[in-house]
Design an enzyme around this catalytic site. Structure first.
Site, PDB file in Angstrom:
ATOM      1  N   CYS A   1      11.363 -12.004  -6.788  1.00 14.10           N
ATOM      2  CA  CYS A   1      10.649 -12.421  -5.689  1.00 14.10           C
ATOM      3  C   CYS A   1      10.253 -11.309  -4.738  1.00 14.10           C
ATOM      4  O   CYS A   1      11.094 -10.625  -4.377  1.00 14.10           O
ATOM      5  CB  CYS A   1      11.690 -13.258  -4.829  1.00 14.10           C
ATOM      6  SG  CYS A   1      10.890 -13.864  -3.277  1.00 14.10           S
TER       7      CYS A   1
ATOM      8  N   HIS B   1       2.345  -2.179  -0.386  1.00 13.26           N
ATOM      9  CA  HIS B   1       3.083  -2.062  -1.326  1.00 13.26           C
ATOM     10  C   HIS B   1       3.423  -3.130  -2.238  1.00 13.26           C
ATOM     11  O   HIS B   1       3.780  -3.251  -3.224  1.00 13.26           O
ATOM     12  CB  HIS B   1       4.702  -1.311  -0.879  1.00 13.26           C
ATOM     13  CG  HIS B   1       5.584  -0.867  -1.769  1.00 13.26           C
ATOM     14  ND1 HIS B   1       6.653  -1.434  -1.981  1.00 13.26           N
ATOM     15  CD2 HIS B   1       5.364  -0.007  -2.838  1.00 13.26           C
ATOM     16  CE1 HIS B   1       7.270  -0.846  -3.002  1.00 13.26           C
ATOM     17  NE2 HIS B   1       6.486  -0.300  -3.437  1.00 13.26           N
TER      18      HIS B   1
ATOM     19  N   TYR C   1      16.613  -9.013  -4.917  1.00 18.23           N
ATOM     20  CA  TYR C   1      15.989  -8.526  -3.863  1.00 18.23           C
ATOM     21  C   TYR C   1      16.109  -9.463  -2.723  1.00 18.23           C
ATOM     22  O   TYR C   1      16.429  -9.137  -1.548  1.00 18.23           O
ATOM     23  CB  TYR C   1      14.515  -8.141  -4.114  1.00 18.23           C
ATOM     24  CG  TYR C   1      14.020  -7.161  -3.004  1.00 18.23           C
ATOM     25  CD1 TYR C   1      13.523  -7.333  -1.889  1.00 18.23           C
ATOM     26  CD2 TYR C   1      14.017  -5.804  -3.271  1.00 18.23           C
ATOM     27  CE1 TYR C   1      12.806  -6.509  -0.772  1.00 18.23           C
ATOM     28  CE2 TYR C   1      13.510  -4.799  -2.415  1.00 18.23           C
ATOM     29  CZ  TYR C   1      12.879  -5.081  -1.195  1.00 18.23           C
ATOM     30  OH  TYR C   1      12.580  -4.263  -0.305  1.00 18.23           O
TER      31      TYR C   1
ATOM     32  N   LEU D   1       9.951  -3.951  -9.729  1.00 15.44           N
ATOM     33  CA  LEU D   1       9.376  -2.817 -10.330  1.00 15.44           C
ATOM     34  C   LEU D   1      10.328  -2.222 -11.636  1.00 15.44           C
ATOM     35  O   LEU D   1       9.880  -1.896 -12.563  1.00 15.44           O
ATOM     36  CB  LEU D   1       9.022  -1.601  -9.487  1.00 15.44           C
ATOM     37  CG  LEU D   1       7.695  -1.772  -8.634  1.00 15.44           C
ATOM     38  CD1 LEU D   1       7.558  -0.670  -7.914  1.00 15.44           C
ATOM     39  CD2 LEU D   1       6.514  -2.080  -9.543  1.00 15.44           C
TER      40      LEU D   1
ATOM     41  N   ASN E   1       7.902 -14.833 -17.296  1.00 12.08           N
ATOM     42  CA  ASN E   1       7.613 -14.135 -16.280  1.00 12.08           C
ATOM     43  C   ASN E   1       7.869 -14.886 -15.343  1.00 12.08           C
ATOM     44  O   ASN E   1       6.910 -15.906 -14.620  1.00 12.08           O
ATOM     45  CB  ASN E   1       6.250 -13.331 -16.109  1.00 12.08           C
ATOM     46  CG  ASN E   1       6.310 -12.378 -14.772  1.00 12.08           C
ATOM     47  OD1 ASN E   1       7.173 -12.630 -13.846  1.00 12.08           O
ATOM     48  ND2 ASN E   1       5.217 -11.719 -14.510  1.00 12.08           N
TER      49      ASN E   1
HETATM   50  N1  LIG Z   1       9.580  -5.283  -1.538  1.00 12.50           N
HETATM   51  C1  LIG Z   1      10.035  -6.020  -2.673  1.00 12.50           C
HETATM   52  C2  LIG Z   1      10.696  -5.214  -3.934  1.00 12.50           C
HETATM   53  N2  LIG Z   1      10.356  -3.557  -3.727  1.00 12.50           N
HETATM   54  C3  LIG Z   1      11.296  -2.760  -4.430  1.00 12.50           C
HETATM   55  C4  LIG Z   1      10.490  -2.387  -5.779  1.00 12.50           C
HETATM   56  O1  LIG Z   1      10.555  -3.604  -6.601  1.00 12.50           O
HETATM   57  C5  LIG Z   1      11.419  -1.128  -6.457  1.00 12.50           C
HETATM   58  O2  LIG Z   1      12.630  -1.684  -6.580  1.00 12.50           O
HETATM   59  C6  LIG Z   1      11.205  -0.060  -5.539  1.00 12.50           C
HETATM   60  O3  LIG Z   1       9.974   0.411  -5.206  1.00 12.50           O
HETATM   61  C7  LIG Z   1      12.042   1.156  -6.326  1.00 12.50           C
HETATM   62  O4  LIG Z   1      11.428   1.500  -7.477  1.00 12.50           O
HETATM   63  N3  LIG Z   1      11.075  -5.526  -4.815  1.00 12.50           N
HETATM   64  C8  LIG Z   1      11.164  -7.068  -5.064  1.00 12.50           C
HETATM   65  O5  LIG Z   1      11.756  -7.286  -6.049  1.00 12.50           O
HETATM   66  N4  LIG Z   1      10.616  -7.651  -4.037  1.00 12.50           N
HETATM   67  C9  LIG Z   1      10.127  -7.382  -2.877  1.00 12.50           C
HETATM   68  O6  LIG Z   1       9.839  -8.084  -2.184  1.00 12.50           O
HETATM   69  C1  LIG Z   2       6.662  -6.214  -1.237  1.00 11.46           C
HETATM   70  C2  LIG Z   2       7.153  -4.950  -0.552  1.00 11.46           C
HETATM   71  O1  LIG Z   2       7.206  -3.810  -1.095  1.00 11.46           O
HETATM   72  C3  LIG Z   2       7.499  -5.155   0.869  1.00 11.46           C
HETATM   73  O2  LIG Z   2       8.672  -5.940   0.951  1.00 11.46           O
HETATM   74  C4  LIG Z   2       7.486  -3.899   1.442  1.00 11.46           C
HETATM   75  O3  LIG Z   2       7.257  -4.159   2.924  1.00 11.46           O
HETATM   76  P1  LIG Z   2       6.398  -3.251   3.759  1.00 11.46           P
HETATM   77  O4  LIG Z   2       4.993  -3.495   3.181  1.00 11.46           O
HETATM   78  O5  LIG Z   2       6.278  -3.768   5.400  1.00 11.46           O
HETATM   79  O6  LIG Z   2       7.002  -1.800   3.793  1.00 11.46           O
END
Ligand SMILES: Nc1c(NC[C@H](O)[C@H](O)[C@H](O)CO)[nH]c(=O)[nH]c1=O
Ligand SMILES: CC(=O)[C@@H](O)COP(=O)(O)O
Length: 166
Positions: A83, A91, A28, A60, A115
């Site tokens: 990360c 979220h 990411y 996720l 992890n």
């Molecule tokens: N915000 C971050 C995410 N968000 C995406 C989720 O992990 C996932 O891919 C999505 O919700 C679709 O299922 N992922 C990270 O690895 N790091 C972030 O900061």
């Molecule tokens: C960790 C996350 O899912 C984050 O990057 C999403 O950002 P936001 O909470 O501003 O939508």
């Protein structure tokens, strides 16, 4: 370049049979992920372990990828790397908590997983922790998986000497 010793208090295990790790990384934040992978690969190599790499969209998806790979029974263990940086909404909590809890559940089902998913407030915090010559969290996650593999092999075939219903 000499990489920092992963932050683990145990000496790396020694294996007498081949070890194969699957590194599952969510790039990411690509630069952070690359450092985590570099550290994990260096630690695996220090133990003579072979590594494969699989990329998934986000943290996720890491547990699902590990669960799929575990059913294929091709790997001795897994290194989860990613990360997660807090944004404006809740979220962040979902991504952190659900990915770590799913990884823990897979571990309780017998998968040997380290992890190395960073959960941080800022990119700067991530950079310091990911840097292979710095805190080397990727190396630490690989070390954790390797220790679990060594433990599982040490105990394989042993039976409980005492216990209820043993
Ligand atoms: N915000 C971050 C995410 N968000 C995406 C989720 O992990 C996932 O891919 C999505 O919700 C679709 O299922 N992922 C990270 O690895 N790091 C972030 O900061
Ligand atoms: C960790 C996350 O899912 C984050 O990057 C999403 O950002 P936001 O909470 O501003 O939508």
């Amino acid at each position: 370049m000499a990489l920092a010793e992963p932050h683990h208090i145990l000496p790396l295990p020694v294996f007498d049979k081949p070890v194969k790790l699957l590194i599952v990384v969510a790039p990411y934040y690509r630069d952070v992920a690359d450092q985590l992978v570099e550290g994990a690969r260096a630690t695996a190599a220090a133990c003579g372990a072979e590594t494969d790499l699989a990329e998934v969209p986000g943290a996720l998806e890491i547990p699902t990828a590990i669960a799929i790979a575990e059913r294929l029974a091709k790997y001795d263990g897994y290194v989860a790397l990613g990360c997660v940086i807090r944004g404006e909404t809740t979220h962040y909590d979902t991504v952190c908590n659900d990915s770590s809890r799913a990884i823990s559940l897979l571990g309780l089902q017998g998968a040997c997983i380290g992890n190395g998913i960073l959960t941080v407030e800022t990119k700067a915090q991530a950079d310091v922790r990911a840097e292979a010559a710095g805190q080397n969290k990727g190396g630490g996650a690989a070390a954790a998986a390797l220790h679990l593999i060594a433990l599982a092999r040490k105990w394989a075939g042993t039976t409980r000497s005492i216990g209820f219903g043993a």
